[in-house]
Motif scaffolding. Structure first.
Motif, PDB file in Angstrom:
ATOM      1  N   THR A 176       7.685   3.651  -4.579  1.00  0.00           N
ATOM      2  CA  THR A 176       8.865   2.905  -5.708  1.00  0.00           C
ATOM      3  C   THR A 176       7.918   1.412  -5.346  1.00  0.00           C
ATOM      4  OG1 THR A 176      10.027   2.880  -3.547  1.00  0.00           O
ATOM      5  CG2 THR A 176      10.232   4.571  -5.075  1.00  0.00           C
ATOM      6  N   SER A 177       7.271   0.789  -4.478  1.00  0.00           N
ATOM      7  CA  SER A 177       7.046  -0.396  -4.281  1.00  0.00           C
ATOM      8  C   SER A 177       5.798  -0.600  -4.905  1.00  0.00           C
ATOM      9  CB  SER A 177       6.158  -0.726  -2.573  1.00  0.00           C
ATOM     10  OG  SER A 177       5.076  -0.082  -2.473  1.00  0.00           O
ATOM     11  N   GLU A 178       5.200  -2.169  -4.842  1.00  0.00           N
ATOM     12  CA  GLU A 178       4.024  -2.204  -5.463  1.00  0.00           C
ATOM     13  C   GLU A 178       2.786  -2.629  -4.971  1.00  0.00           C
ATOM     14  OE1 GLU A 178       5.340  -5.638  -8.402  1.00  0.00           O
ATOM     15  OE2 GLU A 178       6.373  -4.646  -9.597  1.00  0.00           O
ATOM     16  N   GLY A 179       3.065  -1.773  -3.471  1.00  0.00           N
ATOM     17  CA  GLY A 179       1.701  -2.451  -2.658  1.00  0.00           C
ATOM     18  C   GLY A 179       1.158  -1.433  -3.393  1.00  0.00           C
ATOM     19  N   PHE A 180       0.916  -0.916  -4.589  1.00  0.00           N
ATOM     20  CA  PHE A 180      -0.606  -0.035  -5.539  1.00  0.00           C
ATOM     21  C   PHE A 180      -0.877  -0.679  -5.975  1.00  0.00           C
ATOM     22  CE2 PHE A 180       3.276   1.291  -7.260  1.00  0.00           C
ATOM     23  CZ  PHE A 180       3.389   0.849  -7.912  1.00  0.00           C
ATOM     24  N   MET A 181      -0.935  -1.575  -6.361  1.00  0.00           N
ATOM     25  CA  MET A 181      -1.309  -3.258  -7.473  1.00  0.00           C
ATOM     26  C   MET A 181      -2.555  -3.629  -6.671  1.00  0.00           C
ATOM     27  SD  MET A 181       0.008  -2.299  -9.962  1.00  0.00           S
ATOM     28  CE  MET A 181       2.345  -2.214 -11.363  1.00  0.00           C
ATOM     29  N   ASP A 220      -7.765  -4.649  -3.759  1.00  0.00           N
ATOM     30  CA  ASP A 220      -8.774  -4.128  -2.928  1.00  0.00           C
ATOM     31  C   ASP A 220      -7.835  -3.494  -1.647  1.00  0.00           C
ATOM     32  OD1 ASP A 220     -10.225  -6.177  -3.332  1.00  0.00           O
ATOM     33  OD2 ASP A 220      -9.052  -8.293  -2.282  1.00  0.00           O
ATOM     34  N   LEU A 221      -7.100  -2.595  -2.287  1.00  0.00           N
ATOM     35  CA  LEU A 221      -6.515  -1.527  -1.525  1.00  0.00           C
ATOM     36  C   LEU A 221      -6.862  -0.129  -1.184  1.00  0.00           C
ATOM     37  CD1 LEU A 221      -3.562  -0.329   0.061  1.00  0.00           C
ATOM     38  CD2 LEU A 221      -3.130   1.056  -1.895  1.00  0.00           C
ATOM     39  N   ASP A 222      -7.580   0.343   0.029  1.00  0.00           N
ATOM     40  CA  ASP A 222      -8.678   1.544   0.362  1.00  0.00           C
ATOM     41  C   ASP A 222      -7.560   2.212   0.865  1.00  0.00           C
ATOM     42  OD1 ASP A 222      -9.019   0.339   2.701  1.00  0.00           O
ATOM     43  OD2 ASP A 222     -10.770  -0.356   2.419  1.00  0.00           O
ATOM     44  N   MET A 223      -8.214   3.310   1.322  1.00  0.00           N
ATOM     45  CA  MET A 223      -7.618   4.657   2.303  1.00  0.00           C
ATOM     46  C   MET A 223      -7.020   3.937   3.749  1.00  0.00           C
ATOM     47  SD  MET A 223      -8.355   8.685   3.427  1.00  0.00           S
ATOM     48  CE  MET A 223      -8.854   8.933   1.112  1.00  0.00           C
ATOM     49  N   TYR A 224      -8.001   3.174   4.333  1.00  0.00           N
ATOM     50  CA  TYR A 224      -8.268   2.712   5.425  1.00  0.00           C
ATOM     51  C   TYR A 224      -6.830   1.400   5.787  1.00  0.00           C
ATOM     52  CZ  TYR A 224      -9.006   0.436   9.527  1.00  0.00           C
ATOM     53  OH  TYR A 224      -9.289  -0.271  10.701  1.00  0.00           O
ATOM     54  N   GLY A 225      -6.618   0.431   4.309  1.00  0.00           N
ATOM     55  CA  GLY A 225      -5.512  -0.077   4.513  1.00  0.00           C
ATOM     56  C   GLY A 225      -4.282   0.860   4.345  1.00  0.00           C
ATOM     57  N   LEU A 226      -4.608   1.408   3.202  1.00  0.00           N
ATOM     58  CA  LEU A 226      -2.737   2.048   3.523  1.00  0.00           C
ATOM     59  C   LEU A 226      -2.484   2.807   3.980  1.00  0.00           C
ATOM     60  CD1 LEU A 226      -0.924   3.145   2.041  1.00  0.00           C
ATOM     61  CD2 LEU A 226      -2.573   5.052   0.834  1.00  0.00           C
ATOM     62  N   ALA A 227      -4.152   3.534   5.246  1.00  0.00           N
ATOM     63  CA  ALA A 227      -3.168   3.729   6.719  1.00  0.00           C
ATOM     64  C   ALA A 227      -2.961   3.837   7.741  1.00  0.00           C
ATOM     65  CB  ALA A 227      -4.848   4.889   6.832  1.00  0.00           C
ATOM     66  N   GLN A 228      -3.502   2.119   7.576  1.00  0.00           N
ATOM     67  CA  GLN A 228      -2.524   1.371   8.731  1.00  0.00           C
ATOM     68  C   GLN A 228      -1.376   0.579   8.173  1.00  0.00           C
ATOM     69  OE1 GLN A 228      -5.719  -1.712   8.884  1.00  0.00           O
ATOM     70  NE2 GLN A 228      -6.043  -1.659  11.261  1.00  0.00           N
TER      71      GLN A 228
END
Length: 314
Positions: free
Chosen positions: A213-218, A221-229
């Motif tokens: 529901t956020s716009e963080g996925f926009m 440079d987002l990768d799996m490591y960044g989202l996991a953190q």
């Protein structure tokens, strides 16, 4: 007999009238001979079609009676010429074979020097002509087969593109109505990945719901490591949860979120319709216009150009 005399006297009209008057009184070889003179008369007057019809009738009679007469060789020569003009290799081959056969029959019946000369010179030439016609027929058959195959492929391709276009238009209609294309239907999950502890699994799913529901996925440079953190877990747990519960890989998961956001914002903000693909890629977190276009089509089954044009028209 009078008709034949008139024929050789070149009184063709009188010969024709006599022949037509009495032709039905004859049958078999006698009739074939009379038809030969009628064919020659029609040919003299330039009526090629009528002459060919007479010669073909003679062919039927001779093929039935197996009783050739001397003039039959001229009949088949005329039919060969006619088949060449009609570009009919099959008939040409048939008539050449008959000419060779009946010539050999007549030559054996009249063994003389003249007939031996015909056998020595005409027959080899006819055989070469027959071989040429057979090769032409084979080439034509191959050509016709190729045309048929190409026509069939064209029909299949046409049907394929028609069905694809129809399917795309249906998806576009649903897309314009606000339906989410490419969305997995909600299913009750009865099995859970044993490699992820239950408490951690529930925590990841709750945080993913907030993330969606956020716009963080926009972010580009987002990768799996960044989202996991961001959500306080490791990449192994995160990958397992997304693959199991979302039924897609991490890259597809992020792209789908971006495309859902793009559909929503494009439908509500007319100013975005002025952007090209590269501009839209910048807005929605893609590195290139091509990657945005591919992700849009994969998610929706609709080309972004069709969606944008439909929005503009409305």
């Amino acid at each position: 007999m009078d008709a034949q005399i008139n024929f050789y006297k070149r009184d063709f009209k009188k010969a024709k009238d006599t022949l037509l008057k009495y032709i039905n009184d004859f049958e078999g070889t006698s009739k074939a001979i009379k038809l030969y003179y009628l064919g020659k008369i029609e040919k003299h007057f330039g009526n090629e079609k009528a002459a060919t019809t007479y010669f073909k009738t003679i062919d039927s009679i001779v093929s039935s009676t197996e009783d050739p007469f001397d003039e039959v060789k001229d009949v088949y020569q005329q039919l060969i010429i006619s088949s060449i003009l009609e570009d009919d290799e099959k008939e040409q081959i048939d008539y050449i074979e008959k000419l060779i056969y009946y010539d050999s029959v007549l030559s054996s019946e009249h063994e003389n020097i003249a007939n031996q000369a015909v056998v020595a010179y005409d027959i080899p030439d006819l055989k070469r002509q027959k071989l040429k016609a057979e090769n032409q027929l084979q080439a034509k058959n191959i050509y016709v087969a190729l045309i048929a195959i190409l026509a069939g492929l064209a029909m299949l391709m046409g049907l394929y593109f028609y069905m694809r276009s129809r399917k795309m238009n249906t998806r576009l209609k649903l897309l314009m109505q606000g339906s989410e294309m490419g969305e997995e239907k909600t299913k009750t999950i009865t099995e859970h990945p044993s490699s992820v502890p239950e408490e951690i699994r529930k925590d990841i799913l709750e945080k993913l719901a907030v993330f969606e529901t956020s716009e963080g996925f926009m972010s580009k440079d987002l990768d799996m490591y960044g989202l996991a953190q961001q959500i306080g877990t490791n990449t192994t747990y995160l990958s397992t949860v997304i693959n199991h519960y979302k039924k897609i890989s991490f890259p597809t998961y992020i792209k789908d979120l971006k495309i859902k956001a793009a559909i929503n914002q494009l439908s509500k903000n007319p100013d975005l319709l002025k952007y090209n693909y590269q501009g839209l890629a910048e807005v929605f977190g893609f590195k290139t216009g091509e990657s945005f276009s591919k992700a849009f089509y994969k998610k929706t089954g609709v080309y972004p150009s069709k969606f944008l044009n439909e929005l503009k028209s409305r």
